[in-house]
Design an enzyme around this catalytic site. Structure first.
Site, PDB file in Angstrom:
ATOM      1  CG  ASP A  41      -1.489  -1.231   1.791  1.00 50.03           C
ATOM      2  OD1 ASP A  41      -1.567  -2.080   0.752  1.00 50.03           O
ATOM      3  OD2 ASP A  41      -2.463  -1.182   2.652  1.00 50.03           O
ATOM      4  CD  GLN A  57       2.344  -1.126   5.156  1.00 49.69           C
ATOM      5  OE1 GLN A  57       2.164  -2.416   5.749  1.00 49.69           O
ATOM      6  NE2 GLN A  57       2.653  -0.069   5.907  1.00 49.69           N
ATOM      7  CE1 TYR A 100       1.305  -5.307   8.788  1.00 52.09           C
ATOM      8  CE2 TYR A 100      -0.971  -5.871   9.345  1.00 52.09           C
ATOM      9  CZ  TYR A 100       0.230  -6.227   8.951  1.00 52.09           C
ATOM     10  OH  TYR A 100       0.549  -7.487   8.764  1.00 52.09           O
ATOM     11  CB  SER A 101      -1.779   0.947   5.522  1.00 51.08           C
ATOM     12  OG  SER A 101      -1.118   0.295   4.632  1.00 51.08           O
ATOM     13  NE  ARG A 160      -5.743  -4.550   8.108  1.00 50.68           N
ATOM     14  CZ  ARG A 160      -6.267  -5.757   8.496  1.00 50.68           C
ATOM     15  NH1 ARG A 160      -6.229  -6.014   9.942  1.00 50.68           N
ATOM     16  NH2 ARG A 160      -6.908  -6.588   7.823  1.00 50.68           N
ATOM     17  CG  ASP A 161      -5.179  -0.208   7.020  1.00 52.17           C
ATOM     18  OD1 ASP A 161      -4.143  -0.285   7.578  1.00 52.17           O
ATOM     19  OD2 ASP A 161      -6.099  -0.965   6.259  1.00 52.17           O
ATOM     20  CD  GLU A 215      -6.983  -5.065   4.344  1.00 50.54           C
ATOM     21  OE1 GLU A 215      -6.353  -5.687   5.292  1.00 50.54           O
ATOM     22  OE2 GLU A 215      -6.838  -5.277   3.125  1.00 50.54           O
TER      23      GLU A 215
HETATM   24  C1  FRU Z   1      -3.829  -3.694   2.698  1.00 47.94           C
HETATM   25  C2  FRU Z   1      -3.404  -3.984   4.042  1.00 47.94           C
HETATM   26  C3  FRU Z   1      -3.589  -3.153   5.162  1.00 47.94           C
HETATM   27  C4  FRU Z   1      -2.600  -3.363   6.201  1.00 47.94           C
HETATM   28  C5  FRU Z   1      -1.478  -3.436   5.227  1.00 47.94           C
HETATM   29  C6  FRU Z   1      -0.275  -4.249   5.770  1.00 47.94           C
HETATM   30  O1  FRU Z   1      -3.183  -4.370   1.499  1.00 47.94           O
HETATM   31  O2  FRU Z   1      -3.754  -5.256   4.421  1.00 47.94           O
HETATM   32  O3  FRU Z   1      -5.007  -3.235   5.544  1.00 47.94           O
HETATM   33  O4  FRU Z   1      -2.430  -2.209   6.890  1.00 47.94           O
HETATM   34  O5  FRU Z   1      -1.923  -4.151   4.035  1.00 47.94           O
HETATM   35  O6  FRU Z   1       0.898  -4.324   4.779  1.00 47.94           O
END
Ligand code: FRU
Length: 485
Positions: A41, A57, A100-101, A160-161, A215
């Site tokens: 991402d 990422q 993570y993101s 997350r995110d 996500e």
């Molecule tokens: C989306 C995801 C996000 C997460 C990240 C981890 O591709 O799964 O939800 O934060 O990638 O790399």
């Protein structure tokens, strides 16, 4: 190329790579990607200190989805980039199994980075912490640590995110989450100072049963009183003309009532990209424009991408401007992408012929095609690589477009089929890179992004239909490679 084992080896490998230019097969020329490891991402997208900051990422240690770092490249023109470097390392108790993101927020001369700290407990159970780090102009990053400690009651640890947006001088953060009854949802938090956050509630939408996880949510303002909620739902049913990938990325447009945490009168979900390889886009604002970058890849489909044999995987899309017209987000490459044009190879206007064939010795080109379809039943635009090929077939009567990758030997195959409204003329803007294509249809009404891994060099363009073809206009440019210095 063995995988690096330490940060010192990562730096050495990066320096060697950019000084020797030993690019491996299928590496792209103008799509952002890493020389080794796995990129996914786009994160922290922002314009800060007069430069575009593109975080992402990155597992620099190998091609598996683990040890996620944030990498960073910066650019002023999308041609010259700084060499990739590591911005966030998963080294603290709250992010030890992955940074993570998340997003970026420019505030008080600093760039604040919000991200999810992924932690695996002793029995493999997941813990998610929302974290803050501050990026300074000199490139130094301070990790502030946890700002939201685990998910609220009623939700699983798929939480997350973070994406921060501002409404009426208040900061809001939207997060992707899964409810305890395993439905995809988004939560909104609120903050006065962008550091201390309190839960406002779950975003109310009409999408009560819409996949098991959402996500990478984004909320952007697209015109007065209108917002787009852009997210990547997992678990949608495949339909004939929709949701053909394992996971989707798309949006709904509505009126955001932030006080009642509701997206009112929203449209139906529309996918952003009907191709094979597009996921987890992020949007940032610059000069009043909403600019989106997506990941060219798909989670849980790694084996379809053969470049892991060469020690690298995946790319990011070109930056795309989202334009709100007719209740739809049109996409066009950011104007800066025109700087990629090196020399024009073809400029044709008003050509009528039985068919059209053109051999190009490069796979780094932009093609702008305007094809007459009046009186035509169906038309085919084929990209040939010796005995392999990718076709775009447009059925004029049914207004259905098909992208066919089944005649490729290596990598993902199959077809993607979608509704495309075109009458009189079919307009394509195709960006072909060494192993990635981005195809914009009808001025960005639809886009298909795909990866392809031909065995041979070069490319031949073929245009055919059931009668005589008329090319209203065809322009082709050679595109330059971006530089990392
Ligand atoms: C989306 C995801 C996000 C997460 C990240 C981890 O591709 O799964 O939800 O934060 O990638 O790399």
């Amino acid at each position: 190329m063995p995988n690096p084992k330490s940060y010192q080896e990562i730096n050495q490998k990066l320096n060697n790579y950019y000084s020797n230019k030993e690019t491996s097969r299928w590496q792209n020329n103008f799509h952002i990607e890493m020389p080794f490891g796995l990129i996914n991402d786009p994160n922290g997208l922002s314009y800060y200190d007069n430069k575009f900051h593109i975080f992402y990422q990155w597992n620099p240690f190998g091609c598996e989805h683990k040890t996620k770092h944030w990498g960073l490249v910066t650019t002023t023109n999308f041609i010259n980039f700084t060499k990739p470097k590591i911005a966030l390392k998963p080294q603290d108790w709250f992010d030890r199994n992955g940074c993570y993101s998340g997003c970026g927020l420019v505030k008080d001369n600093e760039l604040k980075l919000y991200y999810t700290g992924n932690v695996k407990g002793t029995n493999g159970e997941r813990e998610s912490y929302q974290c803050l780090a501050t990026y300074h102009k000199d490139g130094i990053i301070d990790k502030y640590g946890v700002i939201i400690d685990k998910q609220p009651n009623g939700y699983t640890s798929h939480f997350r995110d973070p994406y921060v947006f501002i409404e009426d001088d208040t900061y809001y953060m939207i997060l992707g989450v899964q409810s305890e009854d395993l439905k995809g949802r988004a939560l909104i938090y609120e903050s006065i100072d962008s550091v201390k956050w309190s839960l406002l509630g779950e975003l109310k939408t009409d999408m009560k049963d819409f996949g098991y996880m959402w996500e990478c949510p984004n909320i952007i303002s697209i015109s007065k009183g209108k917002h787009a909620f852009i997210f990547s739902p997992q678990g949608l049913e495949k339909e004939e003309l929709k949701n053909q990938n394992l996971y989707q990325s798309g949006y709904v447009i509505g009126e955001l009532d932030i006080k009642s945490v509701e997206l009112k009168n929203h449209s139906r979900f529309k996918e952003l990209d009907m191709g094979f390889d597009f996921y987890a886009p992020q949007i940032f604002k610059h000069n009043g424009e909403n600019i989106m970058i997506g990941w060219i890849g798909m989670p849980d489909r790694d084996s379809e991408y053969p470049t892991y044999k060469h020690g690298w995987m995946y790319s990011l899309t070109m930056p795309r401007v989202l334009e709100y017209k007719n209740n739809i987000l049109y996409q066009r490459p950011l104007d800066e992408m025109m700087n990629l044009r090196k020399n024009q190879l073809i400029n044709i206007k008003g050509l009528a012929s039985n068919s059209y064939n053109l051999a190009l010795n490069s796979r780094s080109v932009e093609i702008e095609l305007n094809l007459e379809i009046n009186g035509v039943e169906s038309t085919e635009i084929k990209f040939k690589f010796n005995d392999e090929s990718i076709s775009i077939i447009y059925d004029v009567m049914k207004q259905i477009c098909l992208v066919d990758r089944s005649n490729m030997g290596i990598g993902g195959k199959g077809i993607r089929k979608f509704k495309l409204k075109a009458s009189q003329e079919l307009k394509l803007n195709v960006f072909i890179d060494n192993s990635v294509m981005e195809i914009y249809y009808q001025d960005g009404l639809e886009v298909t992004t795909l990866t392809y891994y031909p065995k041979s060099e070069g490319l031949e363009l073929q245009i055919r239909n059931d009668s005589k073809i008329t090319i209203n206009e065809l322009n082709i440019w050679n595109l330059r490679s971006v530089k990392y210095e």
